[in-house]
Scaffold this motif. Structure first.
Motif, PDB file in Angstrom:
ATOM      1  N   HIS A  18      25.740  56.444  40.855  1.00 18.75           N
ATOM      2  CA  HIS A  18      26.996  56.061  41.608  1.00 18.75           C
ATOM      3  C   HIS A  18      27.854  57.209  41.780  1.00 18.75           C
ATOM      4  O   HIS A  18      28.034  58.023  40.932  1.00 18.75           O
ATOM      5  CB  HIS A  18      27.848  55.231  40.349  1.00 18.75           C
ATOM      6  N   LEU A  19      28.554  57.221  42.923  1.00 17.93           N
ATOM      7  CA  LEU A  19      29.147  58.549  43.275  1.00 17.93           C
ATOM      8  C   LEU A  19      30.628  57.873  43.433  1.00 17.93           C
ATOM      9  O   LEU A  19      30.877  57.017  44.345  1.00 17.93           O
ATOM     10  CB  LEU A  19      28.681  59.088  44.535  1.00 17.93           C
ATOM     11  N   GLU A  20      31.484  58.806  43.348  1.00 17.78           N
ATOM     12  CA  GLU A  20      32.924  58.542  43.337  1.00 17.78           C
ATOM     13  C   GLU A  20      33.720  59.576  43.667  1.00 17.78           C
ATOM     14  O   GLU A  20      34.013  60.488  42.821  1.00 17.78           O
ATOM     15  CB  GLU A  20      33.630  57.883  42.139  1.00 17.78           C
ATOM     16  N   GLU A  21      34.569  59.635  44.837  1.00 19.52           N
ATOM     17  CA  GLU A  21      35.250  60.758  45.631  1.00 19.52           C
ATOM     18  C   GLU A  21      36.794  60.671  45.049  1.00 19.52           C
ATOM     19  O   GLU A  21      37.214  59.651  44.779  1.00 19.52           O
ATOM     20  CB  GLU A  21      35.411  60.853  47.171  1.00 19.52           C
ATOM     21  N   SER A  22      37.571  61.702  44.728  1.00 16.58           N
ATOM     22  CA  SER A  22      38.842  61.813  44.475  1.00 16.58           C
ATOM     23  C   SER A  22      39.378  62.767  44.964  1.00 16.58           C
ATOM     24  O   SER A  22      38.804  63.948  45.268  1.00 16.58           O
ATOM     25  CB  SER A  22      39.174  61.469  43.118  1.00 16.58           C
ATOM     26  N   GLY A  23      40.816  62.835  45.089  1.00 20.39           N
ATOM     27  CA  GLY A  23      41.769  64.009  45.486  1.00 20.39           C
ATOM     28  C   GLY A  23      42.025  64.251  46.835  1.00 20.39           C
ATOM     29  O   GLY A  23      42.695  65.129  47.102  1.00 20.39           O
ATOM     30  N   GLY A  24      41.834  63.109  47.507  1.00 19.69           N
ATOM     31  CA  GLY A  24      42.412  62.954  48.927  1.00 19.69           C
ATOM     32  C   GLY A  24      43.761  63.028  48.757  1.00 19.69           C
ATOM     33  O   GLY A  24      44.484  62.563  47.980  1.00 19.69           O
ATOM     34  N   GLY A  25      44.417  62.898  50.045  1.00 18.99           N
ATOM     35  CA  GLY A  25      45.920  62.847  50.034  1.00 18.99           C
ATOM     36  C   GLY A  25      46.351  63.281  51.707  1.00 18.99           C
ATOM     37  O   GLY A  25      45.911  63.819  52.427  1.00 18.99           O
ATOM     38  N   GLY A  77      47.849  73.904  57.130  1.00 14.20           N
ATOM     39  CA  GLY A  77      47.873  75.173  56.378  1.00 14.20           C
ATOM     40  C   GLY A  77      47.793  74.951  54.905  1.00 14.20           C
ATOM     41  O   GLY A  77      47.689  75.939  54.145  1.00 14.20           O
ATOM     42  N   GLY A  78      48.008  73.543  54.611  1.00 17.14           N
ATOM     43  CA  GLY A  78      48.106  73.554  53.085  1.00 17.14           C
ATOM     44  C   GLY A  78      46.435  73.408  52.648  1.00 17.14           C
ATOM     45  O   GLY A  78      45.441  73.559  53.374  1.00 17.14           O
ATOM     46  N   SER A  79      46.547  73.077  51.153  1.00 16.49           N
ATOM     47  CA  SER A  79      45.049  73.007  50.642  1.00 16.49           C
ATOM     48  C   SER A  79      45.000  71.597  49.841  1.00 16.49           C
ATOM     49  O   SER A  79      46.105  70.956  49.352  1.00 16.49           O
ATOM     50  CB  SER A  79      44.864  74.255  49.602  1.00 16.49           C
ATOM     51  N   LEU A  80      43.777  71.483  49.592  1.00 14.40           N
ATOM     52  CA  LEU A  80      43.317  70.025  48.608  1.00 14.40           C
ATOM     53  C   LEU A  80      41.676  70.675  48.168  1.00 14.40           C
ATOM     54  O   LEU A  80      41.072  71.258  48.727  1.00 14.40           O
ATOM     55  CB  LEU A  80      43.253  68.896  49.500  1.00 14.40           C
ATOM     56  N   ARG A  81      41.672  69.907  47.087  1.00 16.08           N
ATOM     57  CA  ARG A  81      40.410  69.893  46.262  1.00 16.08           C
ATOM     58  C   ARG A  81      39.731  68.474  46.105  1.00 16.08           C
ATOM     59  O   ARG A  81      40.488  67.701  45.385  1.00 16.08           O
ATOM     60  CB  ARG A  81      40.475  70.699  44.858  1.00 16.08           C
ATOM     61  N   LEU A  82      38.899  68.237  46.799  1.00 15.61           N
ATOM     62  CA  LEU A  82      37.972  66.963  46.544  1.00 15.61           C
ATOM     63  C   LEU A  82      36.950  67.102  45.464  1.00 15.61           C
ATOM     64  O   LEU A  82      36.282  68.082  45.222  1.00 15.61           O
ATOM     65  CB  LEU A  82      37.519  66.458  47.808  1.00 15.61           C
ATOM     66  N   SER A  83      36.971  66.008  44.840  1.00 12.80           N
ATOM     67  CA  SER A  83      35.851  65.723  43.593  1.00 12.80           C
ATOM     68  C   SER A  83      34.799  64.698  44.046  1.00 12.80           C
ATOM     69  O   SER A  83      35.371  63.806  44.453  1.00 12.80           O
ATOM     70  CB  SER A  83      36.429  65.599  42.273  1.00 12.80           C
ATOM     71  N   CYS A  84      33.738  64.889  43.586  1.00 12.05           N
ATOM     72  CA  CYS A  84      32.820  63.658  43.788  1.00 12.05           C
ATOM     73  C   CYS A  84      31.829  63.625  42.256  1.00 12.05           C
ATOM     74  O   CYS A  84      31.125  64.468  41.916  1.00 12.05           O
ATOM     75  CB  CYS A  84      31.747  64.121  44.738  1.00 12.05           C
ATOM     76  N   ALA A  85      32.359  62.508  41.475  1.00 13.19           N
ATOM     77  CA  ALA A  85      31.710  62.424  40.087  1.00 13.19           C
ATOM     78  C   ALA A  85      30.770  61.688  40.314  1.00 13.19           C
ATOM     79  O   ALA A  85      30.485  60.422  40.807  1.00 13.19           O
ATOM     80  CB  ALA A  85      32.726  61.851  39.220  1.00 13.19           C
ATOM     81  N   ALA A  86      29.457  62.106  39.935  1.00  6.07           N
ATOM     82  CA  ALA A  86      28.272  61.235  39.903  1.00  6.07           C
ATOM     83  C   ALA A  86      27.928  60.699  38.340  1.00  6.07           C
ATOM     84  O   ALA A  86      27.928  61.228  37.162  1.00  6.07           O
ATOM     85  CB  ALA A  86      27.185  62.235  40.554  1.00  6.07           C
ATOM     86  N   SER A  87      27.402  59.389  38.447  1.00  7.02           N
ATOM     87  CA  SER A  87      26.690  59.015  37.259  1.00  7.02           C
ATOM     88  C   SER A  87      25.096  58.912  37.413  1.00  7.02           C
ATOM     89  O   SER A  87      24.690  59.108  38.681  1.00  7.02           O
ATOM     90  CB  SER A  87      27.025  57.372  36.931  1.00  7.02           C
ATOM     91  N   GLY A  88      24.474  59.002  36.383  1.00  9.89           N
ATOM     92  CA  GLY A  88      22.838  58.809  36.381  1.00  9.89           C
ATOM     93  C   GLY A  88      22.552  60.397  36.230  1.00  9.89           C
ATOM     94  O   GLY A  88      23.122  61.238  36.016  1.00  9.89           O
TER      95      GLY A  88
END
Length: 124
Positions: free
Chosen positions: A3-10, A15-26
């Motif tokens: 199972h994959l779940e992304e977060s961190g969007g917005g 010129g700005g910055s963001l960090r996305l994360s993808c948490a995996a189970s299994g």
């Protein structure tokens, strides 16, 4: 199972910055190549970056020098650090579990190997 779940969007200004994360189970995360894709409205889904099990990385020309992909196997998590964001980076970003062979990333297309996506909007 995976199972994959992304977060961190917005919403971010140009010129700005963001960090996305993808948490995996299994148990597949640490033995799999991983990638980020994105899909803008009326566009096809495109490969943004991938990272192999040996931590080799590759980027689309459009994001090279601005985005950094990384992974933490101890946390079963992949990241995408995005900086100097542009309007054209606006899209839904998806993580994917795949494989890597002879210099090519092969995504696994089944739905279970994709996250649900996280929206990134670059606008002033």
């Amino acid at each position: 199972q995976v199972h994959l779940e992304e977060s961190g969007g917005g919403l971010v200004q140009p010129g700005g910055s963001l960090r996305l994360s993808c948490a995996a189970s299994g148990s597949m995360f640490s033995i799999s190549a991983m990638s980020w894709y994105r899909q803008a409205p009326e566009n096809q889904r495109e490969l943004v970056a991938y990272i192999t099990t040996d931590y080799a990385t590759n980027y689309a020309d459009s994001v090279k020098g601005r985005f950094t992909i990384s992974r933490d196997n101890a946390k079963n998590t992949m990241y995408l650090r995005m900086s100097s964001l542009k309007h054209e980076d606006t899209a839904v970003y998806y993580c994917n579990l795949g494989s890597y062979y002879a210099g090519i990333y092969y995504p696994k297309y089944e739905q279970k190997y994709w996250g649900q996506g996280t929206q990134v909007t670059v606008s002033s």
